[in-house]
Design a protein around this motif. Structure first.
Motif, mmCIF file in Angstrom:
data_model
loop_
_atom_site.group_PDB
_atom_site.id
_atom_site.type_symbol
_atom_site.label_atom_id
_atom_site.label_comp_id
_atom_site.label_asym_id
_atom_site.label_seq_id
_atom_site.Cartn_x
_atom_site.Cartn_y
_atom_site.Cartn_z
ATOM 1 N N ALA A 308 0.838 -1.235 -0.007
ATOM 2 C CA ALA A 308 0.087 0.021 -0.054
ATOM 3 C C ALA A 308 0.926 1.211 -0.030
ATOM 4 O O ALA A 308 2.035 1.149 0.626
ATOM 5 N N PHE A 309 0.159 2.522 -0.534
ATOM 6 C CA PHE A 309 0.993 3.535 -0.584
ATOM 7 C C PHE A 309 0.074 4.477 -0.494
ATOM 8 O O PHE A 309 -0.962 4.705 -1.198
ATOM 9 N N THR A 310 0.427 5.727 0.178
ATOM 10 C CA THR A 310 -0.300 7.122 0.280
ATOM 11 C C THR A 310 0.687 8.183 0.589
ATOM 12 O O THR A 310 1.960 7.971 0.951
ATOM 13 N N ASN A 311 0.226 9.433 0.503
ATOM 14 C CA ASN A 311 0.831 10.709 0.930
ATOM 15 C C ASN A 311 0.570 11.217 2.124
ATOM 16 O O ASN A 311 0.776 12.321 2.751
ATOM 17 N N ARG A 312 -0.594 10.314 2.852
ATOM 18 C CA ARG A 312 -0.888 10.501 4.437
ATOM 19 C C ARG A 312 -0.223 9.685 5.130
ATOM 20 O O ARG A 312 0.146 8.581 5.137
ATOM 21 N N PRO A 313 0.107 10.285 6.352
ATOM 22 C CA PRO A 313 0.859 9.585 7.477
ATOM 23 C C PRO A 313 0.061 8.474 8.027
ATOM 24 O O PRO A 313 -1.261 8.627 8.693
ATOM 25 N N VAL A 314 0.626 7.084 7.939
ATOM 26 C CA VAL A 314 -0.251 5.983 8.619
ATOM 27 C C VAL A 314 0.614 4.919 9.480
ATOM 28 O O VAL A 314 0.022 4.785 10.505
ATOM 29 N N ILE A 315 2.139 4.995 8.955
ATOM 30 C CA ILE A 315 2.734 3.873 9.598
ATOM 31 C C ILE A 315 2.915 4.013 11.044
ATOM 32 O O ILE A 315 2.664 3.081 12.111
ATOM 33 N N LYS A 316 3.120 5.329 11.603
ATOM 34 C CA LYS A 316 3.542 5.579 12.864
ATOM 35 C C LYS A 316 2.206 5.399 13.697
ATOM 36 O O LYS A 316 2.132 4.804 14.866
ATOM 37 N N THR A 317 0.939 6.016 13.234
ATOM 38 C CA THR A 317 -0.272 5.666 13.927
ATOM 39 C C THR A 317 -0.454 4.100 14.034
ATOM 40 O O THR A 317 -0.975 3.620 15.232
ATOM 41 N N LEU A 318 -0.322 3.361 13.057
ATOM 42 C CA LEU A 318 -0.573 1.700 13.086
ATOM 43 C C LEU A 318 0.312 1.360 14.065
ATOM 44 O O LEU A 318 -0.188 0.340 15.252
ATOM 45 N N THR A 319 1.584 1.733 14.164
ATOM 46 C CA THR A 319 2.502 0.988 15.165
ATOM 47 C C THR A 319 2.289 1.479 16.527
ATOM 48 O O THR A 319 2.201 0.563 17.286
ATOM 49 N N GLU A 320 1.809 2.595 16.758
ATOM 50 C CA GLU A 320 1.659 3.343 17.998
ATOM 51 C C GLU A 320 0.226 2.434 18.732
ATOM 52 O O GLU A 320 -0.033 2.301 19.974
ATOM 53 N N ASN A 321 -0.761 2.059 17.698
ATOM 54 C CA ASN A 321 -1.972 1.334 18.217
ATOM 55 C C ASN A 321 -1.605 -0.227 18.087
ATOM 56 O O ASN A 321 -2.688 -0.726 18.020
ATOM 57 N N GLY A 322 -0.328 -0.828 17.884
ATOM 58 C CA GLY A 322 -0.214 -2.212 17.950
ATOM 59 C C GLY A 322 -0.418 -2.998 16.712
ATOM 60 O O GLY A 322 -0.788 -4.158 16.819
ATOM 61 N N VAL A 323 -0.278 -2.225 15.577
ATOM 62 C CA VAL A 323 -0.371 -2.949 14.420
ATOM 63 C C VAL A 323 0.801 -2.719 13.502
ATOM 64 O O VAL A 323 1.431 -1.724 13.238
ATOM 65 N N LEU A 324 1.490 -3.868 13.493
ATOM 66 C CA LEU A 324 2.863 -3.989 12.719
ATOM 67 C C LEU A 324 2.897 -4.251 11.361
ATOM 68 O O LEU A 324 2.143 -5.289 10.992
ATOM 69 N N VAL A 325 3.317 -3.208 10.564
ATOM 70 C CA VAL A 325 3.414 -3.546 9.097
ATOM 71 C C VAL A 325 4.834 -3.235 8.678
ATOM 72 O O VAL A 325 5.684 -2.782 9.497
ATOM 73 N N ARG A 326 5.221 -3.835 7.358
ATOM 74 C CA ARG A 326 6.440 -3.471 6.970
ATOM 75 C C ARG A 326 6.793 -2.312 5.956
ATOM 76 O O ARG A 326 6.033 -2.154 5.176
ATOM 77 N N GLN A 327 7.386 -1.405 6.857
ATOM 78 C CA GLN A 327 7.639 -0.065 5.811
ATOM 79 C C GLN A 327 8.474 -0.439 4.661
ATOM 80 O O GLN A 327 9.471 -1.020 4.871
ATOM 81 N N MET A 328 8.121 0.265 3.524
ATOM 82 C CA MET A 328 8.713 0.281 2.171
ATOM 83 C C MET A 328 9.070 1.482 1.599
ATOM 84 O O MET A 328 8.705 2.715 2.260
ATOM 85 N N GLN A 329 9.775 1.306 0.478
ATOM 86 C CA GLN A 329 10.188 2.619 -0.125
ATOM 87 C C GLN A 329 9.651 2.604 -1.662
ATOM 88 O O GLN A 329 9.436 1.542 -2.130
ATOM 89 N N LEU A 330 8.786 3.766 -1.903
ATOM 90 C CA LEU A 330 8.157 3.771 -3.220
ATOM 91 C C LEU A 330 8.415 5.192 -3.629
ATOM 92 O O LEU A 330 7.678 6.215 -3.089
ATOM 93 N N PRO A 331 9.254 5.482 -4.621
ATOM 94 C CA PRO A 331 9.382 7.022 -5.229
ATOM 95 C C PRO A 331 8.159 7.733 -5.399
ATOM 96 O O PRO A 331 7.013 7.128 -6.028
ATOM 97 N N GLY A 332 8.073 8.950 -4.759
ATOM 98 C CA GLY A 332 6.842 9.718 -4.982
ATOM 99 C C GLY A 332 5.906 9.443 -3.974
ATOM 100 O O GLY A 332 4.886 10.233 -3.904
ATOM 101 N N TYR A 333 6.014 8.670 -3.104
ATOM 102 C CA TYR A 333 5.048 8.388 -1.961
ATOM 103 C C TYR A 333 5.819 8.652 -0.485
ATOM 104 O O TYR A 333 6.846 7.991 -0.335
ATOM 105 N N LYS A 334 5.197 9.255 0.277
ATOM 106 C CA LYS A 334 5.517 9.465 1.781
ATOM 107 C C LYS A 334 5.461 8.187 2.432
ATOM 108 O O LYS A 334 6.490 7.935 3.369
ATOM 109 N N GLU A 335 4.143 7.697 2.511
ATOM 110 C CA GLU A 335 4.075 6.420 2.967
ATOM 111 C C GLU A 335 3.939 5.228 2.185
ATOM 112 O O GLU A 335 2.913 5.263 1.403
#
Length: 363
Positions: A308-335
């Protein structure tokens, strides 16, 4: 330190592992963690597996079957193929390591997608070879460019289908033509760890091609849909001449006794596999559509995860709420992140906290 490691190791970094569940709990002061970062089967494993492990535990003082003959026999019946075509391993990653150990010399090349399972490149480089990476098109392998990248020094080509981490597949006819056009002196390694999750009519079943293409190697695993990730059992299907070479370089007793018992029981319970696949397909469609409504896009997946990819902040909120995902890199997308598909309850929880986050930022 005066003792130097091999020069090939200088540019290699260990496989990235995330924080443990206990570390996340302590860091954020939470009691529940949903681990959706490693593409494990959230539905667990077949009850028959647990029974088999209990029975096998009575023989822990003995070495396991070094030829994994019980699993080979089960696989042979399941696929209706001669046992000589199968090699069982400590996870399918071991087959990758054995292939590079047996076939890659210094100056040899291996072709692979730019964004795919990183252990292909690592194992090629360790053996002194060169990994040639080809950019992808919308998260998919560019088989035409990969074909063009094959030269006299090319020893093998890797195709991960469905691809990890993007979840995409290559079209049936396109893949068949690619396999048909790869020179017979180049190994075609089809990594199909997630094939049981693929339900598209465009997914190519490569097993029937083994008799025609002797340079074809198919990798599959018990770690994903069978739910045996902790026991490390994978397997390769290949021409017997390739299997003979791999047996020369593999470790003795590479698959432990409990893992062998579990795998034999797991393959007998195809009803469990079909149930998991059906649930996964439903949840994949559900989460992809709901993410889209939240302006979180994703590649078309045929696996048990979404890239998944978006320019809206997601990963930090997911982690703080106990949802672990794998952060990736995709040019042009913040998240950008890879998220394992969970249960409907998991997904509703995720959608709730993400919606709440976006609403708070909009106010």
């Amino acid at each position: 330190m005066n003792v130097k490691a091999r020069a090939e190791l200088e540019g290699i970094t260990p496989y990235a592992l995330g924080q443990s569940i206990e570390e996340i709990k302590e860091l954020y002061g939470i009691t529940t963690v949903r681990k959706l970062s490693d593409n494990e089967n959230v539905y667990g494993t077949s009850p028959k597996v647990k029974e088999a492990i209990m029975q096998a535990s009575a023989n822990l003082a003995f070495y396991p079957d070094g030829m994994t003959s019980g699993i080979v026999e089960k696989l042979s019946v399941h696929y209706q193929l001669d046992p000589k075509h199968f090699m069982v391993s400590n996870g399918s990653e071991e087959i990758i390591r054995l292939l590079t150990r047996a076939y890659i010399d210094k100056s040899d090349e291996a072709v692979m997608a730019e964004v795919t399972f990183p252990r292909y490149k690592t194992n090629v480089v360790i053996e002194g070879g060169r990994a040639v990476t080809v950019p992808m098109i919308d998260g998919r392998h560019d088989l035409k460019k990969m074909q063009e990248a094959i030269i006299n020094n090319t020893k093998m080509v890797f195709v991960c289908n469905p691809n990890n981490p993007t979840g995409t597949i290559v079209a049936k006819q396109e893949l068949f033509e690619f396999i048909d056009n790869v020179p017979s002196n180049v190994l075609i390694i089809m990594d199909e760890a997630y094939f049981e999750y693929a339900d598209s009519e465009e997914y190519l079943d490569t097993m029937p091609l083994l008799k025609q293409y002797k340079n074809l190697v198919i990798l599959r695993t018990f770690s994903k849909i069978y739910g045996l990730a902790s026991l490390r059992v994978g397997y390769g299907v290949m021409h017997e001449d390739i299997a003979k070479e791999l047996h020369k370089v593999r470790d003795v007793f590479n698959v432990n006794q409990l893992a062998q018992a579990a795998a034999m029981a797991a393959i007998e319970d195809q009803a469990f596999v079909q149930d998991c696949s059906a649930k996964n397909s439903a949840e994949r469609d559900f989460l992809k559509e709901k993410f889209k409504e939240l302006e979180i896009d994703s590649f078309p997946s045929q696996s048990n995860f979404l890239f998944a990819f978006t320019n809206r902040p997601v990963i930090k909120t997911l982690t703080e709420n106990g949802v672990l995902v794998r952060q990736m890199q995709l040019p042009g997308y913040k998240e950008a992140f890879r998220i394992t598909l969970g249960s409907r309850e998991d997904h509703e929880f995720i959608l709730h906290i993400v919606s709440q986050l976006f609403h708070e930022r909009a106010v």
